[in-house]
Design a protein around this motif. Structure first.
Motif, mmCIF file in Angstrom:
data_model
loop_
_atom_site.group_PDB
_atom_site.id
_atom_site.type_symbol
_atom_site.label_atom_id
_atom_site.label_comp_id
_atom_site.label_asym_id
_atom_site.label_seq_id
_atom_site.Cartn_x
_atom_site.Cartn_y
_atom_site.Cartn_z
ATOM 1 N N PRO A 96 -12.605 56.756 37.781
ATOM 2 C CA PRO A 96 -12.025 56.690 38.572
ATOM 3 C C PRO A 96 -10.115 55.631 37.517
ATOM 4 O O PRO A 96 -9.352 55.234 38.789
ATOM 5 C CB PRO A 96 -12.282 55.424 39.245
ATOM 6 C CG PRO A 96 -13.864 54.813 37.961
ATOM 7 C CD PRO A 96 -14.163 57.254 37.623
ATOM 8 N N ASP A 97 -10.436 55.304 36.654
ATOM 9 C CA ASP A 97 -9.328 54.478 36.012
ATOM 10 C C ASP A 97 -8.035 55.636 36.132
ATOM 11 O O ASP A 97 -6.773 55.671 34.816
ATOM 12 C CB ASP A 97 -9.380 53.780 34.796
ATOM 13 C CG ASP A 97 -10.899 54.364 33.955
ATOM 14 O OD1 ASP A 97 -10.881 55.752 34.139
ATOM 15 O OD2 ASP A 97 -10.890 53.833 33.126
ATOM 16 N N LEU A 98 -8.171 56.767 36.566
ATOM 17 C CA LEU A 98 -6.755 57.845 35.431
ATOM 18 C C LEU A 98 -6.413 58.118 37.372
ATOM 19 O O LEU A 98 -6.901 58.244 38.262
ATOM 20 C CB LEU A 98 -7.694 59.193 35.410
ATOM 21 C CG LEU A 98 -8.644 58.829 34.134
ATOM 22 C CD1 LEU A 98 -8.696 60.403 33.213
ATOM 23 C CD2 LEU A 98 -7.353 58.301 33.514
ATOM 24 N N ASN A 99 -4.893 58.684 37.568
ATOM 25 C CA ASN A 99 -4.321 58.548 38.408
ATOM 26 C C ASN A 99 -4.721 59.985 38.718
ATOM 27 O O ASN A 99 -5.390 60.775 38.036
ATOM 28 C CB ASN A 99 -2.480 58.134 38.665
ATOM 29 C CG ASN A 99 -1.696 59.258 37.435
ATOM 30 O OD1 ASN A 99 -2.517 60.326 36.868
ATOM 31 N ND2 ASN A 99 -1.004 58.652 37.003
ATOM 32 N N LEU A 100 -4.349 61.023 39.656
ATOM 33 C CA LEU A 100 -4.378 62.807 40.346
ATOM 34 C C LEU A 100 -4.159 63.259 38.875
ATOM 35 O O LEU A 100 -4.965 63.745 39.201
ATOM 36 C CB LEU A 100 -3.853 62.517 41.666
ATOM 37 C CG LEU A 100 -4.275 61.916 42.877
ATOM 38 C CD1 LEU A 100 -3.998 62.082 44.342
ATOM 39 C CD2 LEU A 100 -5.782 61.650 42.848
ATOM 40 N N ARG A 134 1.199 62.524 45.749
ATOM 41 C CA ARG A 134 0.786 61.644 45.752
ATOM 42 C C ARG A 134 -0.195 61.297 44.292
ATOM 43 O O ARG A 134 -1.040 61.347 43.794
ATOM 44 C CB ARG A 134 -1.050 61.668 46.485
ATOM 45 C CG ARG A 134 -0.087 61.594 47.793
ATOM 46 C CD ARG A 134 -1.119 60.930 49.534
ATOM 47 N NE ARG A 134 -1.391 59.040 48.348
ATOM 48 C CZ ARG A 134 -2.386 58.750 49.461
ATOM 49 N NH1 ARG A 134 -2.616 59.830 50.808
ATOM 50 N NH2 ARG A 134 -2.536 57.160 49.640
ATOM 51 N N MET A 135 0.156 62.631 43.196
ATOM 52 C CA MET A 135 -0.502 62.731 41.914
ATOM 53 C C MET A 135 -0.359 61.037 41.229
ATOM 54 O O MET A 135 -0.607 61.089 40.007
ATOM 55 C CB MET A 135 0.424 63.609 41.256
ATOM 56 C CG MET A 135 2.308 63.462 40.647
ATOM 57 S SD MET A 135 3.000 64.626 39.347
ATOM 58 C CE MET A 135 2.785 66.183 41.258
ATOM 59 N N LYS A 136 0.440 60.279 40.992
ATOM 60 C CA LYS A 136 0.504 59.148 40.874
ATOM 61 C C LYS A 136 -0.386 57.815 41.346
ATOM 62 O O LYS A 136 -1.134 56.770 40.300
ATOM 63 C CB LYS A 136 2.000 58.710 40.386
ATOM 64 C CG LYS A 136 2.993 59.183 39.320
ATOM 65 C CD LYS A 136 2.296 59.775 37.902
ATOM 66 C CE LYS A 136 3.154 60.340 37.382
ATOM 67 N NZ LYS A 136 2.556 61.033 35.988
ATOM 68 N N HIS A 137 -1.107 58.580 42.441
ATOM 69 C CA HIS A 137 -1.236 57.804 42.771
ATOM 70 C C HIS A 137 -3.291 57.863 41.990
ATOM 71 O O HIS A 137 -3.600 58.687 41.765
ATOM 72 C CB HIS A 137 -1.855 57.805 44.371
ATOM 73 C CG HIS A 137 -1.077 57.557 45.765
ATOM 74 N ND1 HIS A 137 -0.982 56.771 46.260
ATOM 75 C CD2 HIS A 137 0.628 57.885 45.693
ATOM 76 C CE1 HIS A 137 0.243 56.431 46.446
ATOM 77 N NE2 HIS A 137 0.813 57.380 45.923
ATOM 78 N N TYR A 138 -4.636 56.702 42.305
ATOM 79 C CA TYR A 138 -5.396 56.807 42.315
ATOM 80 C C TYR A 138 -6.671 56.910 42.665
ATOM 81 O O TYR A 138 -6.520 57.068 44.412
ATOM 82 C CB TYR A 138 -5.914 55.384 41.327
ATOM 83 C CG TYR A 138 -4.934 55.224 40.295
ATOM 84 C CD1 TYR A 138 -5.267 54.900 38.507
ATOM 85 C CD2 TYR A 138 -3.936 54.436 40.327
ATOM 86 C CE1 TYR A 138 -4.679 55.046 37.608
ATOM 87 C CE2 TYR A 138 -2.862 54.454 39.031
ATOM 88 C CZ TYR A 138 -3.657 54.183 37.948
ATOM 89 O OH TYR A 138 -2.918 53.777 37.057
ATOM 90 N N PRO A 139 -8.393 57.726 42.824
ATOM 91 C CA PRO A 139 -8.920 58.028 43.542
ATOM 92 C C PRO A 139 -9.047 57.204 44.669
ATOM 93 O O PRO A 139 -9.586 57.495 45.578
ATOM 94 C CB PRO A 139 -9.980 58.258 42.397
ATOM 95 C CG PRO A 139 -9.569 58.697 41.022
ATOM 96 C CD PRO A 139 -8.380 58.019 40.841
ATOM 97 N N ALA A 140 -9.503 56.065 44.403
ATOM 98 C CA ALA A 140 -9.428 54.546 44.846
ATOM 99 C C ALA A 140 -8.582 54.094 46.293
ATOM 100 O O ALA A 140 -9.159 54.379 47.471
ATOM 101 C CB ALA A 140 -9.855 53.140 44.279
#
Length: 240
Positions: A96-100, A134-140
């Motif tokens: 969760p604390d890593l981006n895509l 969206r590779m810099k987005h996070y799972p949440a």
């Protein structure tokens, strides 16, 4: 691509023996999309774990891309798993604390790829699943279906010859499940062999072949489950 002959798996305690697989035979050709169905406790997960070299078997033979798995030590099994296999799980298993980008990067780091090659592989994989932007987005920040697409990208980044998917749509609603299944079909059309455990008869129908497992064995009586679903659908349509 994957062949098991008379395979068995026995779990032993000091009191009992549990036969999870017995006389198990399966032959999956390169480029096939095969779904695996069966009731709970039938041996589906055990089969998938053995196929993924996560568990050892008790007897019989298993060949993966021509390699006899039975005689391999732990290190050789790990190398073969890293070279040939990709895994997709029901629970996504994203950090969760890593981006895509970084989520897809994690297994590539363990494989020792150079940074430039990892970057290219990550971007290519995220592009395949439609999430490059969206590779810099996070799972949440993603829907469940999008998170599963990231999990698929993570598996694809290692260029596996076989994708093993354990209920990949189990946590998704019907529309998202169909979207993920369509993506898997597109990946299969590019040549990747896919083995997918599912309880969803609609998804089982869409694969090229279905293997039905009962009591640790492939059921000869229901070898072509998709055709049964097609017959039922035709009967229902006629009745309507």
């Amino acid at each position: 691509m994957l062949r098991m002959k008379n395979l068995s798996k026995v779990y032993r305690t000091h009191l009992i023996e549990t036969h999870a697989l017995r006389g198990f035979d399966i032959d999956v050709k390169e480029g096939e999309f095969v779904t695996v169905t069966g009731p709970s406790g039938s041996g589906k997960t055990t089969f998938l774990n053995i196929a993924g070299l996560l568990e050892v078997f008790s007897g019989g033979e298993y060949f993966l891309d021509g390699v006899n798995v039975g005689g391999l030590d732990d290190n050789a099994r790990s190398r073969l798993r890293n070279e040939k296999l990709g895994f997709i799980f029901q629970g996504f298993n994203l950090i969760p604390d890593l981006n895509l980008f970084d989520n897809v990067d994690v297994p590539l780091r363990y494989r020792g790829y150079a940074a430039s090659e990892r970057k290219q592989r990550i971007e290519d994989a995220l592009n395949q699943v439609g999430l490059a932007s969206r590779m810099k987005h996070y799972p949440a920040e993603l829907s469940g279906g999008q998170q599963q697409r990231v999990a698929i990208a993570r598996a694809l980044a290692g260029s596996p010859k076989v994708l093993l998917a354990d209920e990949p749509t189990g946590n998704l609603d019907t529309q998202m499940a169909r979207s993920v299944m369509q993506l898997l079909e597109e990946i299969n059309a590019r040549g990747t062999t896919i083995l997918m455990v599912t309880h969803d008869p609609e998804l089982a129908q869409r694969a090229q072949r279905n293997v039905h497992i009962i009591d640790g064995q492939v059921s000869d009586l229901v070898r072509d489950v998709p055709s049964l679903y097609r017959v039922k659908a035709a009967v229902d349509a006629a009745a309507a």
